[in-house]
Design a protein around this motif. Sequence first.
Motif, PDB file in Angstrom:
ATOM      1  N   MET A 136       0.853  -1.209   0.000  1.00  0.00           N
ATOM      2  CA  MET A 136       0.000   0.000   0.000  1.00  0.00           C
ATOM      3  C   MET A 136       0.885   1.254   0.000  1.00  0.00           C
ATOM      4  SD  MET A 136      -3.327   1.188   1.109  1.00  0.00           S
ATOM      5  CE  MET A 136      -3.904   2.758   1.694  1.00  0.00           C
ATOM      6  N   ASN A 137       0.660   2.143  -0.960  1.00  0.00           N
ATOM      7  CA  ASN A 137       1.405   3.414  -1.020  1.00  0.00           C
ATOM      8  C   ASN A 137       0.445   4.572  -0.786  1.00  0.00           C
ATOM      9  OD1 ASN A 137       3.949   2.391  -1.682  1.00  0.00           O
ATOM     10  ND2 ASN A 137       3.364   2.192  -3.834  1.00  0.00           N
ATOM     11  N   THR A 138       0.797   5.422   0.161  1.00  0.00           N
ATOM     12  CA  THR A 138      -0.023   6.613   0.422  1.00  0.00           C
ATOM     13  C   THR A 138       0.862   7.838   0.235  1.00  0.00           C
ATOM     14  OG1 THR A 138      -1.280   5.370   2.061  1.00  0.00           O
ATOM     15  CG2 THR A 138      -1.463   7.761   2.168  1.00  0.00           C
ATOM     16  N   ASP A 193      -1.909   4.370  -3.942  1.00  0.00           N
ATOM     17  CA  ASP A 193      -3.244   3.853  -3.618  1.00  0.00           C
ATOM     18  C   ASP A 193      -4.140   4.943  -3.052  1.00  0.00           C
ATOM     19  OD1 ASP A 193      -2.755   0.892  -4.030  1.00  0.00           O
ATOM     20  OD2 ASP A 193      -1.124   1.425  -2.670  1.00  0.00           O
ATOM     21  N   GLU A 194      -3.528   5.865  -2.304  1.00  0.00           N
ATOM     22  CA  GLU A 194      -4.345   6.925  -1.705  1.00  0.00           C
ATOM     23  C   GLU A 194      -3.520   8.207  -1.648  1.00  0.00           C
ATOM     24  OE1 GLU A 194      -6.546   5.944   1.817  1.00  0.00           O
ATOM     25  OE2 GLU A 194      -7.448   7.945   1.714  1.00  0.00           O
TER      26      GLU A 194
END
Length: 457
Positions: free
Chosen positions: A1-3, A42-43
Amino acid sequence: MNTLIINAQIVTSSKTESAEILITGTKIARIEEHIESIEVIDETIDAKGLIVLPGGVDPHVHLHLPTPAGYSADDFRSGSEAALLGGTTTIIDFVTSHKGQSLVDALDERIDEASNTLTDFTFHISPVEWRNTTEKEIVSCIERGFTSFKVYMAYKDSVGLNDEALLRVMQVVGSAGGIVAIHCESGDDIERLRNELFRQDKVTPAFHALSRPPKTESKAVRKAIELAAKAVCPLYIVHVSTAESLQHIHRAQLNGQKVYAETCPHYLLLNDSSYQGDFEQTVPFVMSPPLRKKSDNEALWEAIHSKVVQTVGTDHCPFTMEQKAMGRYDFRKIPNGVPGIGYRLNLLYSYGVLLRNDFNINQLENVFASNPAKIFGFYPQKGAIAIGSDADLVLYNPHVSEQDVSTIVSSKFGTDIYKSMKTKGNPEMVLFQGEIVVRKGILVKQPQGKLIRRLKS
Ligand code: URP
Ligand code: ZN
Ligand code: ZN
């Protein structure tokens, strides 16, 4: 997950800068003015207008603390939820052994009790007596990553240690690379005073404060510093409340002794006028040490500014009105302690950064996050916005208008000491282990807190 967090005003211990933060999994991966990422995002969080701080580290909380009045009113689940809502992502609680019990067994029991904690957590370990196995037990706790030991000079009938035991604990902890945290109040003097007052039929909460005058703290602070110097042991003095204690601490620091000091929001913001009124009005303010004078509030703020005090912990230890009422006719039976775990950031921002010339947002960051992580051996994993640090962040919205602080973290105790105090701003979002767990004051995810192992000092 990459934010990816864009438009961030990042607050570190020494500066505030605009940058973007890339979080990969649970860690901070990149911090750059502009991140040209080839990775999948992702966000994206737009932090425009928000202040980004490291997640808070509260070095002093008592969740699910056994007392003669029953357990303190917050357990690990409810207390850690309040912590997250208030921007604190790591807490240090306590392991208090029973007499005759090994510290290692007490630690294992406490780790089990804390298994539903939502924040990351660790413990200070309290020896309550000196036994021939204590040295070995302290060394094994340190080897397991629990490097701080909390001792009490008060509460002699339960957890308090005499001077000889204090010195022994300090000698062992110092030579094994740990640190001693200490509750400084002169237990014998207080015992004498409180019994004397009770004999004179002086039984109301106001006499709790009068039975613990400033001298009983500063005298103990001086003694603790002397013992730690003799033992060559780093010392962390918890919940410092008086100007006179600060003088002893400052002198020791000038002499090159490793002495750190903590104060609490209530010693900065409240004073002994809270003990005027009837039982219901005054009993919520029964904590030890008690509230002092306005001049002590001022001395503590100045000591933060001059770096004599390094941390602000909450000493969160709430009790319900029903529990506090056990001391209706005898102040000695009132369980000691107040809530605070969720209020620290709002209070420090509103009454420090916004109102004082000698306290800015970077100083807030120091006492709220980086200093406790440094002193207790888990910096820069925690308390830092840096590449490789845990992605625990608070996005504070300074524009939220004035509100009653107790509405921020709903209080179920009926003994809220900050009831009528207004604060400005609010944690708009809290990220913990790389994920958003709080949005606009609502817990949107129930994370699983991890036990932190720490390094020797
Ligand atoms: O009144 C207090 N501070 N209660 C909690 C236990 C302690 O002494 O820290
Ligand atoms: Zn204490
Ligand atoms: Zn405490």
